[in-house]
Design a protein around this motif. Sequence first.
Motif, PDB file in Angstrom:
ATOM      1  N   ARG A  56      37.216  79.835  31.541  1.00  0.00           N
ATOM      2  CA  ARG A  56      36.667  81.120  31.086  1.00  0.00           C
ATOM      3  C   ARG A  56      37.667  81.859  30.205  1.00  0.00           C
ATOM      4  O   ARG A  56      37.306  82.448  29.191  1.00  0.00           O
ATOM      5  CB  ARG A  56      36.296  81.975  32.286  1.00  0.00           C
ATOM      6  N   ASP A  57      38.949  81.815  30.585  1.00  0.00           N
ATOM      7  CA  ASP A  57      39.977  82.471  29.779  1.00  0.00           C
ATOM      8  C   ASP A  57      40.111  81.811  28.411  1.00  0.00           C
ATOM      9  O   ASP A  57      40.287  82.480  27.399  1.00  0.00           O
ATOM     10  CB  ASP A  57      41.324  82.439  30.503  1.00  0.00           C
ATOM     11  N   GLY A  58      40.033  80.494  28.379  1.00  0.00           N
ATOM     12  CA  GLY A  58      40.121  79.774  27.109  1.00  0.00           C
ATOM     13  C   GLY A  58      38.951  80.086  26.207  1.00  0.00           C
ATOM     14  O   GLY A  58      39.116  80.280  24.996  1.00  0.00           O
ATOM     15  N   ALA A  59      37.747  80.159  26.786  1.00  0.00           N
ATOM     16  CA  ALA A  59      36.568  80.502  25.989  1.00  0.00           C
ATOM     17  C   ALA A  59      36.658  81.929  25.474  1.00  0.00           C
ATOM     18  O   ALA A  59      36.318  82.216  24.323  1.00  0.00           O
ATOM     19  CB  ALA A  59      35.311  80.315  26.822  1.00  0.00           C
ATOM     20  N   CYS A  60      37.145  82.822  26.321  1.00  0.00           N
ATOM     21  CA  CYS A  60      37.303  84.220  25.918  1.00  0.00           C
ATOM     22  C   CYS A  60      38.337  84.339  24.796  1.00  0.00           C
ATOM     23  O   CYS A  60      38.132  85.069  23.827  1.00  0.00           O
ATOM     24  CB  CYS A  60      37.706  85.060  27.119  1.00  0.00           C
ATOM     25  N   MET A  61      39.440  83.601  24.913  1.00  0.00           N
ATOM     26  CA  MET A  61      40.475  83.641  23.895  1.00  0.00           C
ATOM     27  C   MET A  61      39.951  83.074  22.574  1.00  0.00           C
ATOM     28  O   MET A  61      40.227  83.623  21.504  1.00  0.00           O
ATOM     29  CB  MET A  61      41.703  82.844  24.355  1.00  0.00           C
ATOM     30  N   GLY A  62      39.186  81.995  22.639  1.00  0.00           N
ATOM     31  CA  GLY A  62      38.600  81.425  21.429  1.00  0.00           C
ATOM     32  C   GLY A  62      37.619  82.383  20.770  1.00  0.00           C
ATOM     33  O   GLY A  62      37.591  82.523  19.550  1.00  0.00           O
ATOM     34  N   LEU A  63      36.811  83.063  21.586  1.00  0.00           N
ATOM     35  CA  LEU A  63      35.857  84.027  21.051  1.00  0.00           C
ATOM     36  C   LEU A  63      36.576  85.193  20.386  1.00  0.00           C
ATOM     37  O   LEU A  63      36.213  85.624  19.289  1.00  0.00           O
ATOM     38  CB  LEU A  63      34.942  84.527  22.170  1.00  0.00           C
TER      39      LEU A  63
END
Length: 121
Positions: A56-63
């Motif tokens: 979730r953190d990786g997806a949030c950072m990518g977004l």
Amino acid sequence: EWNVLQAMLRRAAHVVEASFVAVSTGVLGVVVLTSLEFVKMFGEASSSGLNGFTARDGACMGLWTTWVAPPVALVFYFVFRAAAITEKCNRVPALVNSWMLTDRHIDLEKQYVVQYIMHSA
């Protein structure tokens, strides 16, 4: 004429100024909020003792990264284009001075024009 060119450039700069300030302020806000989000993510990961981030953190950072990159690139593009135009304007007096309009070695009228261009900013 030089006066008409000056008037057009000043009017264009005046019109673009407000949008440039708005976009730059918006990008500054986005960068500040993104920095706070990254600090928050790093703080939560270190306080919980996790060695890595969750998916979730990786997806949030990518977004966040894809949302922040285009406006930042746009502001950098604006600043670099403005600097390029300024550099070209700095070369105008030398260009005018290089013109050979008469057979005289010292052309006072041309020198007056060059001085006017240099001191009209």
